[in-house]
Design a protein around this motif. Sequence first.
Motif, PDB file in Angstrom:
ATOM      1  N   LEU A  78      -8.248   4.677 -13.364  1.00 12.58           N
ATOM      2  CA  LEU A  78      -8.512   5.983 -12.757  1.00 12.58           C
ATOM      3  C   LEU A  78      -8.890   6.994 -13.832  1.00 12.58           C
ATOM      4  O   LEU A  78      -9.848   7.757 -13.664  1.00 12.58           O
ATOM      5  CB  LEU A  78      -7.290   6.462 -11.974  1.00 12.58           C
ATOM      6  CG  LEU A  78      -6.877   5.606 -10.781  1.00 12.58           C
ATOM      7  CD1 LEU A  78      -5.598   6.140 -10.156  1.00 12.58           C
ATOM      8  CD2 LEU A  78      -7.983   5.512  -9.754  1.00 12.58           C
ATOM      9  N   ILE A 121      -9.716   4.199  -3.979  1.00 12.94           N
ATOM     10  CA  ILE A 121      -9.186   2.874  -4.282  1.00 12.94           C
ATOM     11  C   ILE A 121      -9.358   2.071  -3.006  1.00 12.94           C
ATOM     12  O   ILE A 121      -8.811   2.440  -1.967  1.00 12.94           O
ATOM     13  CB  ILE A 121      -7.702   2.937  -4.685  1.00 12.94           C
ATOM     14  CG1 ILE A 121      -7.517   3.861  -5.883  1.00 12.94           C
ATOM     15  CG2 ILE A 121      -7.173   1.535  -4.972  1.00 12.94           C
ATOM     16  CD1 ILE A 121      -6.077   4.261  -6.133  1.00 12.94           C
ATOM     17  N   ARG A 173       0.839  -1.199   0.000  1.00 10.13           N
ATOM     18  CA  ARG A 173       0.000   0.000   0.000  1.00 10.13           C
ATOM     19  C   ARG A 173       0.873   1.248   0.000  1.00 10.13           C
ATOM     20  O   ARG A 173       0.616   2.199  -0.744  1.00 10.13           O
ATOM     21  CB  ARG A 173      -0.945  -0.010   1.199  1.00 10.13           C
ATOM     22  CG  ARG A 173      -1.929   1.139   1.175  1.00 10.13           C
ATOM     23  CD  ARG A 173      -2.928   1.053   2.297  1.00 10.13           C
ATOM     24  NE  ARG A 173      -2.362   1.670   3.482  1.00 10.13           N
ATOM     25  CZ  ARG A 173      -2.511   1.212   4.715  1.00 10.13           C
ATOM     26  NH1 ARG A 173      -3.186   0.133   4.956  1.00 10.13           N
ATOM     27  NH2 ARG A 173      -1.971   1.844   5.727  1.00 10.13           N
ATOM     28  N   THR A 225     -17.562   0.625   0.087  1.00  6.88           N
ATOM     29  CA  THR A 225     -17.951   1.303  -1.146  1.00  6.88           C
ATOM     30  C   THR A 225     -19.386   1.790  -1.051  1.00  6.88           C
ATOM     31  O   THR A 225     -19.689   2.941  -1.391  1.00  6.88           O
ATOM     32  CB  THR A 225     -17.767   0.371  -2.358  1.00  6.88           C
ATOM     33  OG1 THR A 225     -16.389   0.018  -2.455  1.00  6.88           O
ATOM     34  CG2 THR A 225     -18.221   1.023  -3.642  1.00  6.88           C
ATOM     35  N   ASP A 267      -9.400  -1.667  -1.040  1.00  6.75           N
ATOM     36  CA  ASP A 267      -9.070  -3.084  -0.983  1.00  6.75           C
ATOM     37  C   ASP A 267     -10.294  -3.836  -0.476  1.00  6.75           C
ATOM     38  O   ASP A 267     -10.959  -3.382   0.461  1.00  6.75           O
ATOM     39  CB  ASP A 267      -7.884  -3.318  -0.049  1.00  6.75           C
ATOM     40  CG  ASP A 267      -7.309  -4.707  -0.195  1.00  6.75           C
ATOM     41  OD1 ASP A 267      -8.064  -5.688   0.034  1.00  6.75           O
ATOM     42  OD2 ASP A 267      -6.126  -4.825  -0.536  1.00  6.75           O
ATOM     43  N   VAL A 291     -12.407   2.275  -7.349  1.00  5.24           N
ATOM     44  CA  VAL A 291     -11.738   1.083  -7.859  1.00  5.24           C
ATOM     45  C   VAL A 291     -11.596   0.140  -6.668  1.00  5.24           C
ATOM     46  O   VAL A 291     -11.020   0.507  -5.648  1.00  5.24           O
ATOM     47  CB  VAL A 291     -10.346   1.388  -8.449  1.00  5.24           C
ATOM     48  CG1 VAL A 291      -9.649   0.092  -8.855  1.00  5.24           C
ATOM     49  CG2 VAL A 291     -10.458   2.332  -9.634  1.00  5.24           C
ATOM     50  N   VAL A 330      -9.946  -3.240  -5.382  1.00  3.57           N
ATOM     51  CA  VAL A 330      -8.895  -4.195  -5.700  1.00  3.57           C
ATOM     52  C   VAL A 330      -9.092  -5.438  -4.845  1.00  3.57           C
ATOM     53  O   VAL A 330      -9.409  -5.358  -3.669  1.00  3.57           O
ATOM     54  CB  VAL A 330      -7.481  -3.596  -5.517  1.00  3.57           C
ATOM     55  CG1 VAL A 330      -7.249  -2.481  -6.511  1.00  3.57           C
ATOM     56  CG2 VAL A 330      -7.251  -3.113  -4.117  1.00  3.57           C
ATOM     57  N   LEU A 369      -3.527   0.245 -12.813  1.00  6.12           N
ATOM     58  CA  LEU A 369      -4.466   1.057 -12.039  1.00  6.12           C
ATOM     59  C   LEU A 369      -4.731   2.409 -12.689  1.00  6.12           C
ATOM     60  O   LEU A 369      -5.886   2.844 -12.780  1.00  6.12           O
ATOM     61  CB  LEU A 369      -3.931   1.244 -10.617  1.00  6.12           C
ATOM     62  CG  LEU A 369      -4.723   2.173  -9.709  1.00  6.12           C
ATOM     63  CD1 LEU A 369      -6.139   1.650  -9.494  1.00  6.12           C
ATOM     64  CD2 LEU A 369      -3.998   2.349  -8.382  1.00  6.12           C
TER      65      LEU A 369
END
Length: 115
Positions: A104, A41, A3, A55, A43, A68, A70, A100
């Motif tokens: 974006l 972004i 990260r 989210t 995880d 996004v 992941v 990535l």
Amino acid sequence: MLRLALLEELRSLGFHVEDAGSAEEAIDKVDHAAAPIQGAIIDYNLPDRKGDALTAELRALLPDLPVVIVSAYRSDILSAFFGRDDQVRFLGKPYRVEELVPLLHVLGIDPKTQH
């Protein structure tokens, strides 16, 4: 460590990046952001909840927030949570920043538009 490496790479490309190590920290940063949040972004496997739940929470606060997610899970499994939402994209792990950044850009997150 991954990260932190990603954060540094994105910063070197001109993105303004805030780091959050948990869903609660992410929500707190959104609640107290001094400037508009351009995107997230996330995880999928966070220490305090799953990325799809975060989210949904962030999108409740900022309905147009591009995200996004992941994950090591297959994107077709995750897409069931968000249907045809064109503001949510999925990126499989492991990934490189070169994979990535185009996502974006598709979502309208560009270092030139960052504050």
